[in-house]
Enzyme design. Structure first.
Site, short mmCIF file in Angstrom:
data_model
loop_
_atom_site.label_atom_id
_atom_site.label_comp_id
_atom_site.label_asym_id
_atom_site.label_seq_id
_atom_site.Cartn_x
_atom_site.Cartn_y
_atom_site.Cartn_z
N LYS A 1 -92.08 19.45 -99.92
CA LYS A 1 -93.14 19.14 -98.95
C LYS A 1 -93.78 20.47 -98.56
O LYS A 1 -93.12 21.32 -97.95
CB LYS A 1 -92.52 18.45 -97.72
CG LYS A 1 -93.49 18.10 -96.62
CD LYS A 1 -94.15 16.78 -96.86
CE LYS A 1 -94.97 16.35 -95.65
NZ LYS A 1 -95.62 15.08 -95.88
N ASP B 1 -89.86 14.79 -93.97
CA ASP B 1 -90.16 13.85 -95.05
C ASP B 1 -89.41 14.20 -96.33
O ASP B 1 -88.89 13.32 -97.02
CB ASP B 1 -91.67 13.83 -95.34
CG ASP B 1 -92.48 13.27 -94.18
OD1 ASP B 1 -91.89 12.61 -93.30
OD2 ASP B 1 -93.70 13.48 -94.18
N THR C 1 -95.21 18.94 -90.12
CA THR C 1 -95.39 19.17 -88.68
C THR C 1 -94.61 18.11 -87.92
O THR C 1 -94.27 17.06 -88.44
CB THR C 1 -96.88 19.16 -88.28
OG1 THR C 1 -97.43 17.87 -88.56
CG2 THR C 1 -97.66 20.24 -89.01
N ALA D 1 -99.65 15.61 -97.29
CA ALA D 1 -99.78 15.11 -95.92
C ALA D 1 -101.10 14.35 -95.85
O ALA D 1 -102.15 14.93 -96.14
CB ALA D 1 -99.78 16.26 -94.92
N GLY D 2 -101.05 13.08 -95.49
CA GLY D 2 -102.29 12.31 -95.46
C GLY D 2 -102.84 12.16 -96.87
O GLY D 2 -102.11 11.89 -97.81
N GLY E 1 -98.88 7.67 -93.00
CA GLY E 1 -98.09 6.47 -92.76
C GLY E 1 -98.25 5.37 -93.80
O GLY E 1 -97.97 4.21 -93.51
N VAL E 2 -98.71 5.73 -95.01
CA VAL E 2 -98.91 4.69 -96.04
C VAL E 2 -97.73 4.55 -96.98
O VAL E 2 -97.74 3.67 -97.84
CB VAL E 2 -100.21 4.91 -96.84
CG1 VAL E 2 -101.43 4.81 -95.96
CG2 VAL E 2 -100.17 6.22 -97.60
N GLY E 3 -96.73 5.43 -96.86
CA GLY E 3 -95.55 5.30 -97.69
C GLY E 3 -95.36 6.39 -98.73
O GLY E 3 -94.66 6.19 -99.72
#
Length: 185
Positions: free
Chosen positions: A53, A82, A57, A142-143, A28-30
Site C-alpha cells: 500500500k 489495508d 491514512t 487509494a480511491g 470503500g468499493v472493495g
C-alpha cells in the site's frame, strides 16, 4: 484496454505480471478485499505475492496516546492498515510505504504530521526491491487510479515501474457502480 468480469462469476485468475495495481472507482468499493483475492489466487497457483500500500491514512497504533480522541473525531481511523488486512486475509507478506494517523488526503495528512510523502520514484524503487523476493507485488491504491498520493498517482507509480524499472504492470479496477459489481483486469 480494461475488461470487466462480473464479480459473482468463476474466480478470475490473474496473469503472472510482476506488478498488479488494484484501483477502484471510489473509496470503500472493495480494493482491499480484491487485493486479498488476487493474492490468494496467485498463492493457489504457486506464485509468491506481496501486498504493498503506497500510502495509508487514518492508521494508528492500538496504543496510540491520542487513539480515543482520534476515534471520537474521525470515523475512518483504523488500527490495522489495508495492506495488513489484505495480507492477513490472503496469508501473504504485506507492507505500507507511508502511514499517517489523520484520516484525510495523503498530502494533508503528511503536512499535519510534518513529514514528506514518498515520490512515485520512491514507491517504484520499493516495489522493485520487493520483486527481488516475491514474484508479484500487488499495489493497492487509494480511491481511484488518479487520486493524488502527493504530487503523483497510482498511475504515475505504474508508469515509473514500466519506464524506469522495465516492470510490467496490470491494472485491476474494482467497480461496484455497475449493475453487476465487477473486478476487471
Amino acid at each position: 484496454m480494461l475488461s470487466t468480469i462480473p464479480a459473482n462469476t468463476t474466480p478470475w485468475a490473474p496473469r503472472s505480471v510482476p506488478a498488479q495495481a488494484v484501483s477502484g472507482t471510489d473509496t470503500g468499493v472493495g480494493k482491499t478485499v480484491a487485493s486479498a483475492a488476487v493474492a490468494a489466487r496467485l498463492r493457489s497457483a504457486g506464485i509468491r505475492p506481496h501486498i504493498y500500500k503506497p500510502v495509508q491514512t487514518g492508521l494508528i497504533a492500538a496504543d496510540h496516546p491520542q487513539r480515543s480522541e482520534l476515534e471520537q473525531n474521525y470515523r475512518d481511523v483504523v488500527t490495522r492498515g489495508d495492506a495488513q488486512v489484505a495480507g492477513e486475509l490472503a496469508n501473504c507478506p504485506y507492507s505500507t510505504g507511508a502511514a499517517f494517523a489523520l484520516p484525510m488526503a495523503p498530502q494533508a495528512a503528511a503536512a499535519e504530521s510534518q513529514e514528506d510523502l514518498p515520490t512515485a520514484a520512491d514507491h517504484a524503487a520499493c516495489i522493485q526491491q520487493l520483486l527481488q523476493h516475491h514474484e508479484v507485488v500487488i499495489v493497492e491504491g487509494a480511491g481511484g487510479l488518479l487520486v493524488d498520493l502527493g504530487d503523483h498517482t497510482l498511475a504515475d507509480i505504474a508508469s515509473q515501474l514500466q519506464d524506469q524499472h522495465h516492470v510490467s504492470v496490470q491494472v485491476v479496477v474494482v467497480d461496484v457502480s455497475a449493475p453487476v459489481p465487477v473486478v476487471g483486469p
